[in-house]
Design a protein around this motif. Structure first.
Motif, mmCIF file in Angstrom:
data_model
loop_
_atom_site.group_PDB
_atom_site.id
_atom_site.type_symbol
_atom_site.label_atom_id
_atom_site.label_comp_id
_atom_site.label_asym_id
_atom_site.label_seq_id
_atom_site.Cartn_x
_atom_site.Cartn_y
_atom_site.Cartn_z
ATOM 1 N N VAL A 282 36.224 17.805 8.180
ATOM 2 C CA VAL A 282 36.316 19.141 8.766
ATOM 3 C C VAL A 282 37.427 19.112 9.801
ATOM 4 N N PRO A 283 38.087 20.231 10.051
ATOM 5 C CA PRO A 283 39.177 20.256 11.021
ATOM 6 C C PRO A 283 38.674 20.096 12.449
ATOM 7 N N VAL A 284 39.505 19.488 13.280
ATOM 8 C CA VAL A 284 39.226 19.318 14.705
ATOM 9 C C VAL A 284 40.138 20.286 15.452
ATOM 10 N N LEU A 285 39.543 21.285 16.129
ATOM 11 C CA LEU A 285 40.295 22.426 16.641
ATOM 12 C C LEU A 285 40.240 22.502 18.163
ATOM 13 N N THR A 286 41.401 22.582 18.784
ATOM 14 C CA THR A 286 41.439 22.845 20.218
ATOM 15 C C THR A 286 40.971 24.264 20.481
ATOM 16 N N SER A 287 40.660 24.563 21.740
ATOM 17 C CA SER A 287 40.213 25.914 22.070
ATOM 18 C C SER A 287 41.304 26.940 21.785
ATOM 19 N N ASP A 288 42.557 26.578 22.024
ATOM 20 C CA ASP A 288 43.652 27.514 21.747
ATOM 21 C C ASP A 288 43.756 27.813 20.254
ATOM 22 N N VAL A 289 43.611 26.790 19.438
ATOM 23 C CA VAL A 289 43.669 26.990 17.986
ATOM 24 C C VAL A 289 42.489 27.824 17.515
ATOM 25 N N LEU A 290 41.302 27.523 18.044
ATOM 26 C CA LEU A 290 40.107 28.254 17.641
ATOM 27 C C LEU A 290 40.196 29.729 18.020
ATOM 28 N N ALA A 291 40.959 30.038 19.062
ATOM 29 C CA ALA A 291 41.124 31.425 19.502
ATOM 30 C C ALA A 291 42.163 32.183 18.688
ATOM 31 N N ASP A 292 42.851 31.504 17.782
ATOM 32 C CA ASP A 292 43.808 32.182 16.922
ATOM 33 C C ASP A 292 43.063 33.035 15.904
ATOM 34 N N PRO A 293 43.444 34.290 15.712
ATOM 35 C CA PRO A 293 42.700 35.176 14.802
ATOM 36 C C PRO A 293 42.565 34.636 13.383
ATOM 37 N N ALA A 294 43.630 34.050 12.848
ATOM 38 C CA ALA A 294 43.574 33.545 11.478
ATOM 39 C C ALA A 294 42.612 32.366 11.365
ATOM 40 N N VAL A 295 42.660 31.471 12.348
ATOM 41 C CA VAL A 295 41.778 30.304 12.302
ATOM 42 C C VAL A 295 40.331 30.717 12.517
ATOM 43 N N ALA A 296 40.099 31.585 13.499
ATOM 44 C CA ALA A 296 38.732 32.050 13.749
ATOM 45 C C ALA A 296 38.152 32.730 12.512
ATOM 46 N N SER A 297 38.954 33.536 11.850
ATOM 47 C CA SER A 297 38.484 34.205 10.636
ATOM 48 C C SER A 297 38.203 33.213 9.520
ATOM 49 N N SER A 298 39.011 32.134 9.448
ATOM 50 C CA SER A 298 38.800 31.139 8.398
ATOM 51 C C SER A 298 37.491 30.388 8.583
ATOM 52 N N VAL A 299 37.007 30.307 9.829
ATOM 53 C CA VAL A 299 35.712 29.679 10.075
ATOM 54 C C VAL A 299 34.614 30.455 9.355
ATOM 55 N N LEU A 315 38.875 23.445 2.231
ATOM 56 C CA LEU A 315 40.260 23.763 1.925
ATOM 57 C C LEU A 315 40.703 25.084 2.526
ATOM 58 N N GLY A 316 39.775 26.042 2.651
ATOM 59 C CA GLY A 316 40.164 27.325 3.223
ATOM 60 C C GLY A 316 40.641 27.193 4.653
ATOM 61 N N VAL A 317 39.889 26.508 5.479
ATOM 62 C CA VAL A 317 40.282 26.295 6.864
ATOM 63 C C VAL A 317 41.541 25.454 6.945
ATOM 64 N N GLN A 318 41.573 24.354 6.174
ATOM 65 C CA GLN A 318 42.704 23.436 6.250
ATOM 66 C C GLN A 318 44.006 24.124 5.865
ATOM 67 N N ALA A 319 43.954 24.983 4.854
ATOM 68 C CA ALA A 319 45.172 25.667 4.412
ATOM 69 C C ALA A 319 45.718 26.571 5.505
ATOM 70 N N VAL A 320 44.816 27.297 6.177
ATOM 71 C CA VAL A 320 45.263 28.169 7.264
ATOM 72 C C VAL A 320 45.905 27.354 8.377
ATOM 73 N N LEU A 321 45.259 26.253 8.722
ATOM 74 C CA LEU A 321 45.772 25.430 9.815
ATOM 75 C C LEU A 321 47.130 24.832 9.478
ATOM 76 N N GLU A 322 47.269 24.311 8.259
ATOM 77 C CA GLU A 322 48.518 23.662 7.881
ATOM 78 C C GLU A 322 49.678 24.640 7.842
ATOM 79 N N SER A 323 49.371 25.903 7.515
ATOM 80 C CA SER A 323 50.442 26.898 7.438
ATOM 81 C C SER A 323 50.786 27.482 8.799
ATOM 82 N N ALA A 324 49.836 27.438 9.732
ATOM 83 C CA ALA A 324 50.046 28.104 11.020
ATOM 84 C C ALA A 324 50.425 27.160 12.143
ATOM 85 N N PHE A 325 50.041 25.877 12.029
ATOM 86 C CA PHE A 325 50.232 24.964 13.151
ATOM 87 C C PHE A 325 50.806 23.637 12.680
ATOM 88 N N ASP A 326 51.673 23.066 13.517
ATOM 89 C CA ASP A 326 52.244 21.756 13.225
ATOM 90 C C ASP A 326 51.610 20.662 14.058
#
Length: 334
Positions: A282-299, A315-326
């Protein structure tokens, strides 16, 4: 409820109010408190006394109790002397239960429910709740938030409201100053009431905080209750370090609970994030990442496989994260 005189200032030097203000305490002050037990590994363990003898301010939110153990970092508790129970105009003793919100119809269809659990107190649960509320609100959802268990205090509900929750409540609104030492059935009832209240408010999604750690007795019992298994769709797990993140997720998923992400204090260390991610699916998310609308919605939409052992890749969460954050998230390895 009990009227007390402050007889000695100790660890708690202020009394918190519902609006967030904090009143400085002085010896000789008379304050209205509520009898309740407390379970706080980082602070005090306290039990309701059997009489009106001297006791303590066990929590700054206004809990009168008798401290039986304390963390080594804690000073002696603030001492109080009960002067008498508070009564209403008819002479009946005022109990927090009599001030609870009225029950709502149970026919409302419940919204999707995300519960935030943690390894212990101060693991970052409330911050994770606030971040998720913020992200979902920014994504256009009407979000309801509730603290289901713990010891009464104003800070957590106020943070949920500040993050954008349209409706906020906690167990004190339902008539409980604390959930420590409650019967498991009562705790499950609080969970059902909280979800029902938020459903009645027509929220799009409900975010719940379950206080203390997953090994605490009332929390452990709640996680096994049908009310939790049937009423919670996704779980975000807050941990303080990589080892506890891995152990906690494996414990929860081994019980078939739908963990979809890890957050909490562990995410303040990039090295710890890397350690945890290498062993988690499962992804490990900082508070800033978790507050991103796309990531929060993917949860909300992350696929969940309820089974023992490790969960399949989300895969749904991971895909959003990989496309939005480096940064902040390291790809999980099998």
């Amino acid at each position: 409820m009990v009227l007390c005189e402050v007889t000695g200032i100790g660890q708690h030097k202020v009394l918190g109010q519902r609006d967030g203000t904090r009143n400085m305490l002085f010896v000789g002050d008379q304050v209205v408190l509520v009898y309740g037990a407390r379970y706080a590994p980082d602070q005090f363990e306290a039990e309701v006394p059997e009489d009106l003898g001297p006791c303590h301010l066990a929590a700054a939110g206004g809990i009168a109790s008798r401290v039986v153990s304390r963390h080594a970092r804690m000073a002696q508790p603030t001492a109080v002397r009960p002067l008498g129970l508070v009564v209403d105009e008819s002479g009946e003793v005022v109990n927090l239960r009599s001030l609870a919100r009225p029950a709502v119809p149970v026919s409302c269809e419940r919204p999707p429910v995300v519960a935030v659990l943690g390894t212990s107190m101060n693991a970052g649960k409330t911050t994770a709740v606030a971040s998720l509320v913020r992200g979902l609100t920014k994504a256009g959802h009407r979000v309801g938030a509730a603290k289901v268990t713990g010891t009464g205090a104003p800070n957590d509900p106020l943070l949920m409201a500040a993050a954008g929750a349209a409706c906020v409540l906690d167990f004190t609104d339902l008539g409980y100053p604390s959930t420590y030492q409650l019967d498991p059935g009562e705790v499950a009832g609080i969970l059902r009431q909280a979800i029902g209240q938020l459903a009645f408010e027509k929220v799009d999604v409900a975010v719940l905080e379950i206080a203390d750690g997953i090994l605490q007795s009332e929390t452990a019992a709640l996680l096994e209750a049908p009310a939790f298994l049937d009423g919670v769709d996704r779980v975000v797990f807050a941990a303080g370090d990589a080892v506890s993140a891995v152990a906690g997720v494996r414990m929860l998923t081994g019980r078939g609970l739908p963990v979809v992400a890890v957050s909490g204090l562990v995410t303040t260390s990039p090295l710890a994030v890397g350690e945890a991610t290498r062993l988690l699916d499962v992804p490990v998310l900082t508070s800033d990442v978790l507050a991103d609308p796309a990531v929060a919605s993917s949860v909300l939409t992350a696929p969940v496989i309820r089974r023992s052992g490790r969960m399949d890749h989300l895969l749904g969460v991971q895909a959003v994260l990989e496309s939005a954050f480096d940064t902040n998230v390291v790809e999980a390895t099998a």
